[in-house]
Motif scaffolding. Structure first.
Motif, PDB file in Angstrom:
ATOM      1  N   ALA A  12      45.696  42.777  54.023  1.00  0.00           N
ATOM      2  CA  ALA A  12      45.534  42.523  52.594  1.00  0.00           C
ATOM      3  C   ALA A  12      44.150  41.953  52.296  1.00  0.00           C
ATOM      4  CB  ALA A  12      46.620  41.563  52.107  1.00  0.00           C
ATOM      5  N   PHE A  13      43.689  41.050  53.144  1.00  0.00           N
ATOM      6  CA  PHE A  13      42.370  40.444  52.950  1.00  0.00           C
ATOM      7  C   PHE A  13      41.271  41.499  53.011  1.00  0.00           C
ATOM      8  CE2 PHE A  13      38.519  38.743  54.974  1.00  0.00           C
ATOM      9  CZ  PHE A  13      38.145  37.787  54.037  1.00  0.00           C
ATOM     10  N   VAL A  14      41.333  42.353  54.016  1.00  0.00           N
ATOM     11  CA  VAL A  14      40.311  43.391  54.180  1.00  0.00           C
ATOM     12  C   VAL A  14      40.306  44.339  52.986  1.00  0.00           C
ATOM     13  CG1 VAL A  14      39.630  45.402  55.548  1.00  0.00           C
ATOM     14  CG2 VAL A  14      40.293  43.287  56.693  1.00  0.00           C
ATOM     15  N   VAL A  15      41.489  44.780  52.572  1.00  0.00           N
ATOM     16  CA  VAL A  15      41.582  45.727  51.459  1.00  0.00           C
ATOM     17  C   VAL A  15      41.072  45.099  50.166  1.00  0.00           C
ATOM     18  CG1 VAL A  15      43.186  47.019  49.997  1.00  0.00           C
ATOM     19  CG2 VAL A  15      43.461  47.057  52.482  1.00  0.00           C
ATOM     20  N   VAL A  16      41.474  43.864  49.901  1.00  0.00           N
ATOM     21  CA  VAL A  16      41.075  43.196  48.655  1.00  0.00           C
ATOM     22  C   VAL A  16      39.568  42.948  48.625  1.00  0.00           C
ATOM     23  CG1 VAL A  16      41.261  41.056  47.331  1.00  0.00           C
ATOM     24  CG2 VAL A  16      43.322  42.148  48.220  1.00  0.00           C
ATOM     25  N   VAL A  17      39.021  42.441  49.718  1.00  0.00           N
ATOM     26  CA  VAL A  17      37.583  42.161  49.763  1.00  0.00           C
ATOM     27  C   VAL A  17      36.780  43.453  49.605  1.00  0.00           C
ATOM     28  CG1 VAL A  17      35.687  41.391  51.241  1.00  0.00           C
ATOM     29  CG2 VAL A  17      37.785  40.047  51.102  1.00  0.00           C
ATOM     30  N   CYS A  18      37.192  44.497  50.306  1.00  0.00           N
ATOM     31  CA  CYS A  18      36.478  45.777  50.197  1.00  0.00           C
ATOM     32  C   CYS A  18      36.573  46.341  48.786  1.00  0.00           C
ATOM     33  CB  CYS A  18      37.042  46.778  51.205  1.00  0.00           C
ATOM     34  SG  CYS A  18      36.589  46.432  52.923  1.00  0.00           S
ATOM     35  N   GLU A  19      37.722  46.174  48.150  1.00  0.00           N
ATOM     36  CA  GLU A  19      37.873  46.670  46.783  1.00  0.00           C
ATOM     37  C   GLU A  19      37.003  45.877  45.810  1.00  0.00           C
ATOM     38  OE1 GLU A  19      39.056  49.078  43.697  1.00  0.00           O
ATOM     39  OE2 GLU A  19      39.238  49.339  45.873  1.00  0.00           O
ATOM     40  N   VAL A  20      36.915  44.578  46.014  1.00  0.00           N
ATOM     41  CA  VAL A  20      36.049  43.749  45.162  1.00  0.00           C
ATOM     42  C   VAL A  20      34.588  44.172  45.318  1.00  0.00           C
ATOM     43  CG1 VAL A  20      35.141  41.415  44.834  1.00  0.00           C
ATOM     44  CG2 VAL A  20      37.601  41.765  45.105  1.00  0.00           C
ATOM     45  N   VAL A  21      34.164  44.374  46.557  1.00  0.00           N
ATOM     46  CA  VAL A  21      32.785  44.812  46.805  1.00  0.00           C
ATOM     47  C   VAL A  21      32.556  46.201  46.215  1.00  0.00           C
ATOM     48  CG1 VAL A  21      31.096  45.383  48.587  1.00  0.00           C
ATOM     49  CG2 VAL A  21      32.594  43.405  48.880  1.00  0.00           C
ATOM     50  N   ARG A  22      33.547  47.063  46.355  1.00  0.00           N
ATOM     51  CA  ARG A  22      33.437  48.422  45.817  1.00  0.00           C
ATOM     52  C   ARG A  22      33.271  48.396  44.297  1.00  0.00           C
ATOM     53  NH1 ARG A  22      37.829  50.036  47.917  1.00  0.00           N
ATOM     54  NH2 ARG A  22      37.039  50.836  49.887  1.00  0.00           N
ATOM     55  N   GLN A  23      34.079  47.599  43.630  1.00  0.00           N
ATOM     56  CA  GLN A  23      33.988  47.500  42.174  1.00  0.00           C
ATOM     57  C   GLN A  23      32.683  46.844  41.736  1.00  0.00           C
ATOM     58  OE1 GLN A  23      36.052  48.944  40.039  1.00  0.00           O
ATOM     59  NE2 GLN A  23      37.270  49.685  41.769  1.00  0.00           N
ATOM     60  N   ALA A  24      32.216  45.872  42.518  1.00  0.00           N
ATOM     61  CA  ALA A  24      30.945  45.222  42.203  1.00  0.00           C
ATOM     62  C   ALA A  24      29.792  46.215  42.308  1.00  0.00           C
ATOM     63  CB  ALA A  24      30.714  44.041  43.141  1.00  0.00           C
ATOM     64  N   CYS A  25      29.838  47.063  43.330  1.00  0.00           N
ATOM     65  CA  CYS A  25      28.793  48.085  43.490  1.00  0.00           C
ATOM     66  C   CYS A  25      28.805  49.060  42.316  1.00  0.00           C
ATOM     67  CB  CYS A  25      28.996  48.838  44.802  1.00  0.00           C
ATOM     68  SG  CYS A  25      28.625  47.877  46.288  1.00  0.00           S
ATOM     69  N   LYS A  26      29.995  49.425  41.860  1.00  0.00           N
ATOM     70  CA  LYS A  26      30.095  50.362  40.740  1.00  0.00           C
ATOM     71  C   LYS A  26      29.524  49.767  39.462  1.00  0.00           C
ATOM     72  CE  LYS A  26      33.773  52.871  40.200  1.00  0.00           C
ATOM     73  NZ  LYS A  26      35.183  53.302  40.068  1.00  0.00           N
ATOM     74  N   LYS A  27      29.678  48.467  39.281  1.00  0.00           N
ATOM     75  CA  LYS A  27      29.173  47.832  38.063  1.00  0.00           C
ATOM     76  C   LYS A  27      27.651  47.793  38.033  1.00  0.00           C
ATOM     77  CE  LYS A  27      33.118  44.948  36.805  1.00  0.00           C
ATOM     78  NZ  LYS A  27      33.319  45.688  35.540  1.00  0.00           N
ATOM     79  N   PHE A  28      27.037  47.833  39.221  1.00  0.00           N
ATOM     80  CA  PHE A  28      25.582  47.811  39.281  1.00  0.00           C
ATOM     81  C   PHE A  28      24.981  49.212  39.248  1.00  0.00           C
ATOM     82  CE2 PHE A  28      26.460  43.580  41.059  1.00  0.00           C
ATOM     83  CZ  PHE A  28      25.610  42.826  40.266  1.00  0.00           C
TER      84      PHE A  28
END
Length: 209
Positions: A12-28
């Motif tokens: 769960a930690f890996v999936v959540v962290v990767c998803e947060v980073v993924r969404q952050a990259c999309k916002k930039f």
């Protein structure tokens, strides 16, 4: 049971962290060039890290779980299916698979530069995931990790069959998996993701037996 809960928490930690980073990259992503960079590098890197870290932890459970914690193939296969459901849903179009990227290039669905970027990102993601997972294992939060660290101190032959048989099984499973992907690549995710997850689970189960 506590050990299994920690493993699930790691997933769960890996999936959540990767998803947060993924969404952050999309916002930039502002310019068209940045969109290409996200699709062909950042997204592949993050997804490869997510997939590899989870697979390493799951492989550890598959190898040690039956005799180190009483967790059989049913637990491992269930987790494998659920993880690939999550991966397929969260990858945002990334394959996190070098063979799939090469397949897209051979089918003229991806340029040479884009394919090269994807392959580099996938390799970097896998290397990062391996380093992160080994560091996580060094904490020895569960008996599984303690045993894993003890086993890692001595080189062992992980292939539990002959080389020729292993090559045949690996080749057949890879061929069948990519055949399924080709048939469902233009299907809606609601159909493609479960089929892909189920295919991986069936192939892994039969490949081990």
């Amino acid at each position: 049971m506590a050990g299994l809960n920690i493993l699930i928490s790691f997933f769960a930690f890996v999936v959540v962290v990767c998803e947060v980073v993924r969404q952050a990259c999309k916002k930039f992503v502002v310019f068209w060039v940045s969109t290409i960079l996200y699709r062909n590098f950042a997204c592949e890197l993050i997804s490869s890290l997510q997939l590899c870290a989870c697979c390493l932890e799951l492989r550890m459970l598959a190898e040690i779980g039956p005799w180190g914690g009483g967790f059989g193939a049913d637990v491992v296969m269930t987790l494998l299916f659920l993880l690939f459901l999550v991966h397929g849903t969260s990858f945002d179009g990334a394959s996190a698979d070098c063979a799939v990227s090469l397949q897209e290039f051979l089918l003229l669905e991806s340029s040479f530069v884009a394919t090269t970027g994807k392959l580099l990102a996938q390799i970097l993601g896998m290397k990062t995931a391996k380093a992160f997972t080994i560091y996580y294992w060094s904490w020895e939060l569960t008996d599984f990790h303690l045993i894993q660290n003890l086993m890692a101190q001595s080189c062992t032959y992980s292939l539990q069959t002959s080389v020729s048989h292993g090559i045949f099984v690996e080749g057949f499973c890879a061929f069948f998996f990519h055949l399924i992907l080709l048939n469902f690549q233009h299907s809606r995710p609601i159909y493609r993701v479960p089929v892909s997850a189920l295919t991986v689970t069936i192939l892994v189960y039969n490949g081990k037996n």
